[in-house]
Motif scaffolding. Structure first.
Motif, mmCIF file in Angstrom:
data_model
loop_
_atom_site.group_PDB
_atom_site.id
_atom_site.type_symbol
_atom_site.label_atom_id
_atom_site.label_comp_id
_atom_site.label_asym_id
_atom_site.label_seq_id
_atom_site.Cartn_x
_atom_site.Cartn_y
_atom_site.Cartn_z
ATOM 1 N N LEU A 55 -27.643 20.264 7.620
ATOM 2 C CA LEU A 55 -26.254 20.676 7.459
ATOM 3 C C LEU A 55 -25.643 20.048 6.210
ATOM 4 O O LEU A 55 -24.874 20.690 5.488
ATOM 5 C CB LEU A 55 -25.440 20.276 8.698
ATOM 6 N N LYS A 56 -25.968 18.799 5.952
ATOM 7 C CA LYS A 56 -25.408 18.117 4.789
ATOM 8 C C LYS A 56 -25.892 18.729 3.474
ATOM 9 O O LYS A 56 -25.219 18.608 2.446
ATOM 10 C CB LYS A 56 -25.768 16.634 4.825
ATOM 11 N N LYS A 57 -27.047 19.385 3.511
ATOM 12 C CA LYS A 57 -27.574 20.011 2.302
ATOM 13 C C LYS A 57 -26.994 21.403 2.071
ATOM 14 O O LYS A 57 -27.210 21.995 1.009
ATOM 15 C CB LYS A 57 -29.101 20.094 2.393
ATOM 16 N N ASP A 58 -26.276 21.929 3.071
ATOM 17 C CA ASP A 58 -25.643 23.237 2.924
ATOM 18 C C ASP A 58 -24.450 23.104 1.973
ATOM 19 O O ASP A 58 -23.563 22.276 2.191
ATOM 20 C CB ASP A 58 -25.167 23.726 4.293
ATOM 21 N N PRO A 59 -24.405 23.891 0.868
ATOM 22 C CA PRO A 59 -23.277 23.774 -0.078
ATOM 23 C C PRO A 59 -21.923 23.999 0.587
ATOM 24 O O PRO A 59 -20.929 23.392 0.177
ATOM 25 C CB PRO A 59 -23.585 24.865 -1.113
ATOM 26 N N LEU A 64 -19.452 17.050 4.554
ATOM 27 C CA LEU A 64 -20.001 16.153 5.566
ATOM 28 C C LEU A 64 -20.526 14.860 4.951
ATOM 29 O O LEU A 64 -20.585 13.824 5.622
ATOM 30 C CB LEU A 64 -21.131 16.844 6.339
ATOM 31 N N SER A 65 -20.900 14.928 3.675
ATOM 32 C CA SER A 65 -21.415 13.727 2.996
ATOM 33 C C SER A 65 -20.301 12.848 2.458
ATOM 34 O O SER A 65 -20.576 11.757 1.942
ATOM 35 C CB SER A 65 -22.348 14.144 1.850
ATOM 36 N N GLU A 66 -19.052 13.298 2.565
ATOM 37 C CA GLU A 66 -17.932 12.513 2.042
ATOM 38 C C GLU A 66 -17.431 11.460 3.029
ATOM 39 O O GLU A 66 -16.613 10.628 2.667
ATOM 40 C CB GLU A 66 -16.777 13.453 1.667
ATOM 41 N N VAL A 67 -17.892 11.514 4.269
ATOM 42 C CA VAL A 67 -17.467 10.547 5.280
ATOM 43 C C VAL A 67 -18.669 9.715 5.696
ATOM 44 O O VAL A 67 -19.826 10.026 5.362
ATOM 45 C CB VAL A 67 -16.852 11.251 6.504
#
Length: 248
Positions: A55-59, A64-67
């Motif tokens: 999911l984090k690799k989905d543009p 999701l990678s900001e938290v």
């Protein structure tokens, strides 16, 4: 549980974290539905953790990678435990999360620090201000294993500390037994003849809650008045809950 007072920057970080937790929880729950109805299979924690990485690799889900990743992984663990409890017939079926319900984020030791009574969460630059309500416990000596930050629907913020401690020593025997009969007219009557009056706080607060709910039913959906009425209902729910805790 302590009242917390995050500043505006911290509220933005926490609100973003809550939103990411909802996305991870709801998408994982939807995938569990799909697997069960399509193949009759369940979703293991390892598979859900691998799905989180995807999911984090989905543009479209780059936010999701900001938290901090810890609350997201904890959400997966909680969902896995919730399904185990459901299959053991101890709880009801897990539901999708809504932005209007209680929000919470669980931080383990790798995502927070507690030094000198100051709590710092991952992805925040300043300590989280909270009010300590136990004068007999030194907050500077706390070494929590987990911290839970939550926001109630009425807008209040709370922080909960999980610590490892020994079981408290039992009290000395009183040598005297008293029977208690709970009633309606009197809150309680003891076998010694003492009567404890019923303050009826719960009835008054429940009546206010019912009045606010009737007002909400008359408000147009999407209007500002409906949002205000919903906030009043959330505060009324909190007061009813607090009254029940005091009675219990």
């Amino acid at each position: 549980r302590c009242r917390a007072y995050p500043d505006q920057a911290q509220q933005q970080v926490l609100a973003r974290t809550f939103g990411c937790i909802r996305v991870v929880w709801n998408r994982t729950l939807a995938e569990r539905h799909r697997l069960y109805h399509a193949d009759g299979k369940s979703l293991s924690y390892a598979a859900s953790d691998a799905a989180l990485t995807a999911l984090k690799k989905d543009p479209d889900l780059a936010f999701l990678s900001e938290v901090s990743s810890v609350p997201l992984q904890q959400a997966l663990r909680h969902q896995h435990k919730a399904f185990r409890a459901f299959f053991d017939k101890r709880v009801r079926y897990p539901r999708f999360k809504s932005r209007r319900s209680r929000q919470s984020a669980h931080y383990t030791r790798s995502a927070f620090s507690m030094r000198g009574g100051e709590l710092r969460l991952a992805k925040t630059s300043a300590p989280l201000r909270f009010v300590w309500s136990w004068p007999d416990v030194d907050v500077t000596s706390l070494n929590p294993t987990m911290v839970v930050v939550s926001r109630e629907p009425d807008g209040r913020w709370y922080v909960t500390f999980a610590i490892e401690t020994d079981a408290p020593e039992p009290l000395e025997p009183a040598g005297h037994a008293v029977g208690v009969d709970l009633g309606v007219k009197d809150f309680a009557v003891t076998s010694d003849g003492e009567r404890i009056a019923n303050p009826r706080h719960l009835e008054r607060k429940a009546a206010n809650l019912a009045r606010y709910q009737r007002r909400l039913a008359r408000c147009r959906k999407g209007s500002a008045n409906r949002a205000k009425a919903r906030a009043k209902i959330a505060r009324a729910h909190r007061k009813v809950r607090d009254a029940r805790h005091e009675i219990g």
